[in-house]
Design a protein around this motif. Structure first.
Motif, PDB file in Angstrom:
ATOM      1  N   PHE A   1       8.964  -0.957  -8.366  1.00 29.58           N
ATOM      2  CA  PHE A   1       8.399  -1.800  -7.298  1.00 29.58           C
ATOM      3  C   PHE A   1       9.499  -2.507  -6.505  1.00 29.58           C
ATOM      4  O   PHE A   1       9.390  -3.679  -6.168  1.00 29.58           O
ATOM      5  N   TRP A   2      10.565  -1.811  -6.177  1.00 30.14           N
ATOM      6  CA  TRP A   2      11.699  -2.406  -5.469  1.00 30.14           C
ATOM      7  C   TRP A   2      11.327  -2.879  -4.060  1.00 30.14           C
ATOM      8  O   TRP A   2      11.728  -3.956  -3.631  1.00 30.14           O
ATOM      9  N   ARG A   3      10.539  -2.125  -3.327  1.00 27.88           N
ATOM     10  CA  ARG A   3      10.207  -2.443  -1.931  1.00 27.88           C
ATOM     11  C   ARG A   3       8.794  -2.995  -1.783  1.00 27.88           C
ATOM     12  O   ARG A   3       8.216  -2.933  -0.695  1.00 27.88           O
ATOM     13  N   LEU A   4       8.269  -3.565  -2.818  1.00 28.63           N
ATOM     14  CA  LEU A   4       6.884  -4.027  -2.772  1.00 28.63           C
ATOM     15  C   LEU A   4       6.682  -5.141  -1.742  1.00 28.63           C
ATOM     16  O   LEU A   4       5.578  -5.329  -1.220  1.00 28.63           O
ATOM     17  N   ASP A   5       7.727  -5.896  -1.427  1.00 29.32           N
ATOM     18  CA  ASP A   5       7.613  -6.986  -0.458  1.00 29.32           C
ATOM     19  C   ASP A   5       7.454  -6.468   0.971  1.00 29.32           C
ATOM     20  O   ASP A   5       7.159  -7.260   1.885  1.00 29.32           O
ATOM     21  N   GLU A   6       7.602  -5.193   1.211  1.00 26.08           N
ATOM     22  CA  GLU A   6       7.478  -4.634   2.550  1.00 26.08           C
ATOM     23  C   GLU A   6       6.029  -4.271   2.898  1.00 26.08           C
ATOM     24  O   GLU A   6       5.756  -3.887   4.043  1.00 26.08           O
ATOM     25  N   LEU A   7       5.145  -4.359   1.938  1.00 29.74           N
ATOM     26  CA  LEU A   7       3.738  -4.037   2.229  1.00 29.74           C
ATOM     27  C   LEU A   7       3.115  -5.115   3.095  1.00 29.74           C
ATOM     28  O   LEU A   7       3.372  -6.308   2.919  1.00 29.74           O
ATOM     29  N   ARG A   8       2.308  -4.697   4.041  1.00 29.44           N
ATOM     30  CA  ARG A   8       1.634  -5.608   4.943  1.00 29.44           C
ATOM     31  C   ARG A   8       0.121  -5.349   4.880  1.00 29.44           C
ATOM     32  O   ARG A   8      -0.342  -4.350   4.333  1.00 29.44           O
ATOM     33  N   GLU A   9      -0.626  -6.287   5.452  1.00 32.44           N
ATOM     34  CA  GLU A   9      -2.090  -6.189   5.416  1.00 32.44           C
ATOM     35  C   GLU A   9      -2.560  -4.910   6.124  1.00 32.44           C
ATOM     36  O   GLU A   9      -2.127  -4.608   7.231  1.00 32.44           O
ATOM     37  N   GLY A  10      -3.446  -4.178   5.444  1.00 35.66           N
ATOM     38  CA  GLY A  10      -3.974  -2.922   5.975  1.00 35.66           C
ATOM     39  C   GLY A  10      -3.268  -1.682   5.462  1.00 35.66           C
ATOM     40  O   GLY A  10      -3.764  -0.561   5.666  1.00 35.66           O
ATOM     41  N   ASP A  11      -2.093  -1.824   4.810  1.00 35.90           N
ATOM     42  CA  ASP A  11      -1.400  -0.649   4.269  1.00 35.90           C
ATOM     43  C   ASP A  11      -2.213  -0.050   3.121  1.00 35.90           C
ATOM     44  O   ASP A  11      -2.727  -0.775   2.260  1.00 35.90           O
ATOM     45  N   PRO A  12      -2.332   1.289   3.062  1.00 34.56           N
ATOM     46  CA  PRO A  12      -3.129   1.912   2.012  1.00 34.56           C
ATOM     47  C   PRO A  12      -2.376   2.037   0.686  1.00 34.56           C
ATOM     48  O   PRO A  12      -1.165   2.250   0.662  1.00 34.56           O
ATOM     49  N   ILE A  13      -3.111   1.894  -0.398  1.00 31.89           N
ATOM     50  CA  ILE A  13      -2.613   2.144  -1.754  1.00 31.89           C
ATOM     51  C   ILE A  13      -3.665   3.012  -2.436  1.00 31.89           C
ATOM     52  O   ILE A  13      -4.847   2.650  -2.481  1.00 31.89           O
ATOM     53  N   LEU A  14      -3.263   4.133  -3.022  1.00 32.89           N
ATOM     54  CA  LEU A  14      -4.202   5.082  -3.596  1.00 32.89           C
ATOM     55  C   LEU A  14      -4.030   5.142  -5.116  1.00 32.89           C
ATOM     56  O   LEU A  14      -2.880   5.082  -5.608  1.00 32.89           O
ATOM     57  N   VAL A  15      -5.146   5.280  -5.818  1.00 37.27           N
ATOM     58  CA  VAL A  15      -5.149   5.428  -7.266  1.00 37.27           C
ATOM     59  C   VAL A  15      -5.880   6.723  -7.585  1.00 37.27           C
ATOM     60  O   VAL A  15      -6.985   6.980  -7.073  1.00 37.27           O
ATOM     61  N   GLU A  16      -5.269   7.550  -8.417  1.00 38.07           N
ATOM     62  CA  GLU A  16      -5.852   8.826  -8.821  1.00 38.07           C
ATOM     63  C   GLU A  16      -6.499   8.685 -10.191  1.00 38.07           C
ATOM     64  O   GLU A  16      -5.824   8.327 -11.173  1.00 38.07           O
ATOM     65  N   GLY A  17      -7.791   8.942 -10.251  1.00 38.03           N
ATOM     66  CA  GLY A  17      -8.494   8.968 -11.535  1.00 38.03           C
ATOM     67  C   GLY A  17      -8.678  10.386 -12.020  1.00 38.03           C
ATOM     68  O   GLY A  17      -8.102  11.351 -11.476  1.00 38.03           O
ATOM     69  N   ARG A  18      -9.508  10.490 -13.045  1.00 36.59           N
ATOM     70  CA  ARG A  18      -9.704  11.810 -13.621  1.00 36.59           C
ATOM     71  C   ARG A  18     -10.458  12.723 -12.657  1.00 36.59           C
ATOM     72  O   ARG A  18     -10.136  13.915 -12.557  1.00 36.59           O
ATOM     73  N   ASN A  19     -11.467  12.173 -11.967  1.00 37.78           N
ATOM     74  CA  ASN A  19     -12.307  12.991 -11.093  1.00 37.78           C
ATOM     75  C   ASN A  19     -12.284  12.553  -9.637  1.00 37.78           C
ATOM     76  O   ASN A  19     -12.753  13.320  -8.782  1.00 37.78           O
ATOM     77  N   ASP A  20     -11.767  11.348  -9.346  1.00 42.28           N
ATOM     78  CA  ASP A  20     -11.864  10.822  -7.986  1.00 42.28           C
ATOM     79  C   ASP A  20     -10.539  10.206  -7.525  1.00 42.28           C
ATOM     80  O   ASP A  20      -9.673   9.826  -8.334  1.00 42.28           O
ATOM     81  N   TRP A  21     -10.446  10.071  -6.182  1.00 45.69           N
ATOM     82  CA  TRP A  21      -9.382   9.306  -5.545  1.00 45.69           C
ATOM     83  C   TRP A  21      -9.989   7.981  -5.084  1.00 45.69           C
ATOM     84  O   TRP A  21     -11.070   7.947  -4.516  1.00 45.69           O
ATOM     85  N   TYR A  22      -9.214   6.906  -5.305  1.00 49.47           N
ATOM     86  CA  TYR A  22      -9.658   5.566  -4.898  1.00 49.47           C
ATOM     87  C   TYR A  22      -8.665   5.036  -3.860  1.00 49.47           C
ATOM     88  O   TYR A  22      -7.458   4.907  -4.142  1.00 49.47           O
ATOM     89  N   VAL A  23      -9.172   4.738  -2.696  1.00 57.09           N
ATOM     90  CA  VAL A  23      -8.329   4.289  -1.592  1.00 57.09           C
ATOM     91  C   VAL A  23      -8.530   2.783  -1.418  1.00 57.09           C
ATOM     92  O   VAL A  23      -9.639   2.320  -1.138  1.00 57.09           O
ATOM     93  N   TYR A  24      -7.426   2.022  -1.557  1.00 57.53           N
ATOM     94  CA  TYR A  24      -7.423   0.565  -1.390  1.00 57.53           C
ATOM     95  C   TYR A  24      -6.604   0.223  -0.149  1.00 57.53           C
ATOM     96  O   TYR A  24      -5.708   0.967   0.267  1.00 57.53           O
ATOM     97  N   GLN A  25      -6.882  -0.952   0.414  1.00 55.03           N
ATOM     98  CA  GLN A  25      -6.099  -1.483   1.539  1.00 55.03           C
ATOM     99  C   GLN A  25      -5.631  -2.893   1.198  1.00 55.03           C
ATOM    100  O   GLN A  25      -6.400  -3.695   0.641  1.00 55.03           O
ATOM    101  N   VAL A  26      -4.341  -3.180   1.554  1.00 53.67           N
ATOM    102  CA  VAL A  26      -3.737  -4.477   1.236  1.00 53.67           C
ATOM    103  C   VAL A  26      -4.466  -5.568   2.015  1.00 53.67           C
ATOM    104  O   VAL A  26      -4.694  -5.450   3.232  1.00 53.67           O
ATOM    105  N   THR A  27      -4.798  -6.640   1.298  1.00 47.57           N
ATOM    106  CA  THR A  27      -5.464  -7.789   1.924  1.00 47.57           C
ATOM    107  C   THR A  27      -4.614  -9.047   1.894  1.00 47.57           C
ATOM    108  O   THR A  27      -4.793  -9.928   2.746  1.00 47.57           O
ATOM    109  N   GLU A  28      -3.667  -9.139   0.945  1.00 48.28           N
ATOM    110  CA  GLU A  28      -2.906 -10.383   0.813  1.00 48.28           C
ATOM    111  C   GLU A  28      -1.609 -10.111   0.054  1.00 48.28           C
ATOM    112  O   GLU A  28      -1.550  -9.265  -0.844  1.00 48.28           O
TER     113      GLU A  28
END
Length: 401
Positions: free
Chosen positions: A309-336
């Motif tokens: 997580f070296w560049r984690l401070d560069e994330l801004r509101e609205g940037d996508p973060i994705l999590v891969e599960g066993r059967n699905d993709w989960y798409v999150y957006q930065v809020t804070e």
């Protein structure tokens, strides 16, 4: 008794500044070959005294044969063959003798007297010595010590304590010598410590990244095996038993999901647990938090190094973060994005910042150390689930092709 020759006129023995020397000329002529046979010319008397005439009118002392040797016949004495005319005899050459000037000049100090043969090139000329302008030799002055130089008596002498070495003043320890030794040792120690710190920083920045990437490959293979299709179930087993079966809790350190941040073009395998051993080579899931895509707060912690997580401070509101599960993709957006103290654990509560409340949203929280190379603060990223996409439909558009 004959009068003593005047200076510069010489005598029969060739003494004086000038001397009569036969000129090396026609040695085969009568003048050179008729020694002992041709009468010498009489000297002209001057003022009634013999031997004081001009040097050119003096007779040349005839040089006869050495004792025990026969005189060599000259051109005059050699007989001629019958029928041939006799060789004419030449008269004596008045220039058969010449005057060689004597080498004059005062002897200078330090320079040798020149030989008369040096004028004819028989011996090389001595090198020219530069004489002092004032005409007197002056001894070289000893260099004066500069300001700050230490003058030491380099001569042994006897003291009341005994014999004193010539180098005793140089080798005797003093206050400043001890101070210099201490400063030199401290400087070498600091340089060594600085090199160790640089090596450690290089390992943290580049060396650990290579190690983490290698372990991430192993974790990816483990996760693929865990998500492999299960073998066909026994038809005698009731179909209603499968939905009611509860998933087993994940073991600490085992992979459970994939994490993707398209802005950094980075991806990781998330393991269960947030202990030092668990998150050494991968981000870790807080065991008491919700799972990927579930209602609540899916919280993940990771180290602040270049591999995680070296560049984690560069994330801004609205940037996508994705999590891969066993059967699905989960798409999150930065809020804070915020920075908190290490004791503020409410950021990973089911409702971030409000511990004890019942969650209604599907949240994602990423935590890491702050600032870089230190850990007295925590950097927090909150994101909210925006959509879910089955893996059968392919990769999400946020990840590209």
């Amino acid at each position: 008794m004959p009068a003593k020759p005047a200076p510069g006129q010489g005598d029969w023995a060739g003494e004086g500044p000038t001397a009569l020397i036969p000129k090396v000329g026609d040695l085969a002529g009568p003048a050179a070959g008729s020694r002992g046979t041709e009468p010498a010319r009489a000297s002209q008397a001057t003022n009634g005294q013999p031997g004081t005439g001009p040097a050119t009118d003096r007779p040349v002392t005839p040089a006869g044969p050495a004792p025990g040797q026969q005189a060599r016949p000259t051109a005059v004495d050699q007989p001629t063959a019958p029928g041939q005319p006799a060789a004419p005899s030449r008269a004596a050459d008045p220039g058969a003798t010449a005057v060689i000037p004597a080498v004059t000049g005062a002897r200078s100090s330090g320079s040798p007297v020149l030989d008369s043969t040096a004028l004819m090139g028989a011996v090389p000329r001595p090198p020219k010595v530069d004489e002092p302008s004032d005409g007197a030799d002056q001894p070289a002055e000893a260099p004066k010590p500069r300001r700050g130089d230490r003058v030491v008596q380099l001569r042994p002498h006897q003291t009341g304590e005994g014999y004193k070495s010539v180098y005793s003043e140089l080798t005797r320890p003093s206050l400043w010598s001890r101070v210099r030794t201490g400063l030199r040792f401290s400087g070498e120690l600091l340089i060594t410590f600085g090199l160790v710190v640089l090596l450690f920083a290089g390992y943290e920045i580049w060396g650990k990244s290579a190690i983490v990437d290698a372990h991430q490959g192993e974790l990816s293979e483990q996760l693929a095996q865990a998500w492999a299709p299960e073998p066909a179930t026994d038809p005698t087993v009731s179909a209603s038993a499968s939905p009611s079966a509860k998933p087993k809790p994940a073991v600490q350190g085992t992979p459970i999901a994939g994490l993707y941040i398209p802005k950094f073009d980075k991806e990781w395998i998330v393991v269960e647990g947030v202990g030092q051993k668990d998150i050494r080579y991968a981000p870790g899931h807080y065991p008491d938090s919700a799972g990927p895509g579930q209602v609540g707060n899916f919280s993940v912690a990771g180290h602040r190094n270049r591999a995680t997580f070296w560049r984690l401070d560069e994330l801004r509101e609205g940037d996508p973060i994705l999590v891969e599960g066993r059967n699905d993709w989960y798409v999150y957006q930065v809020t804070e994005s915020l920075i908190v103290k290490p004791t503020q654990v409410e950021v990973v509560a089911p409702v971030p910042g409000r511990p004890g409340e019942k969650p209604t949203k599907r949240m994602l929280t990423l935590t890491t150390c702050n600032p870089k190379f230190d850990n007295y603060e925590r950097l927090i990223i909150h994101a909210e689930l925006t959509r879910t996409q089955p893996k059968a439909e392919g990769r999400p558009a946020e990840l590209g092709t």
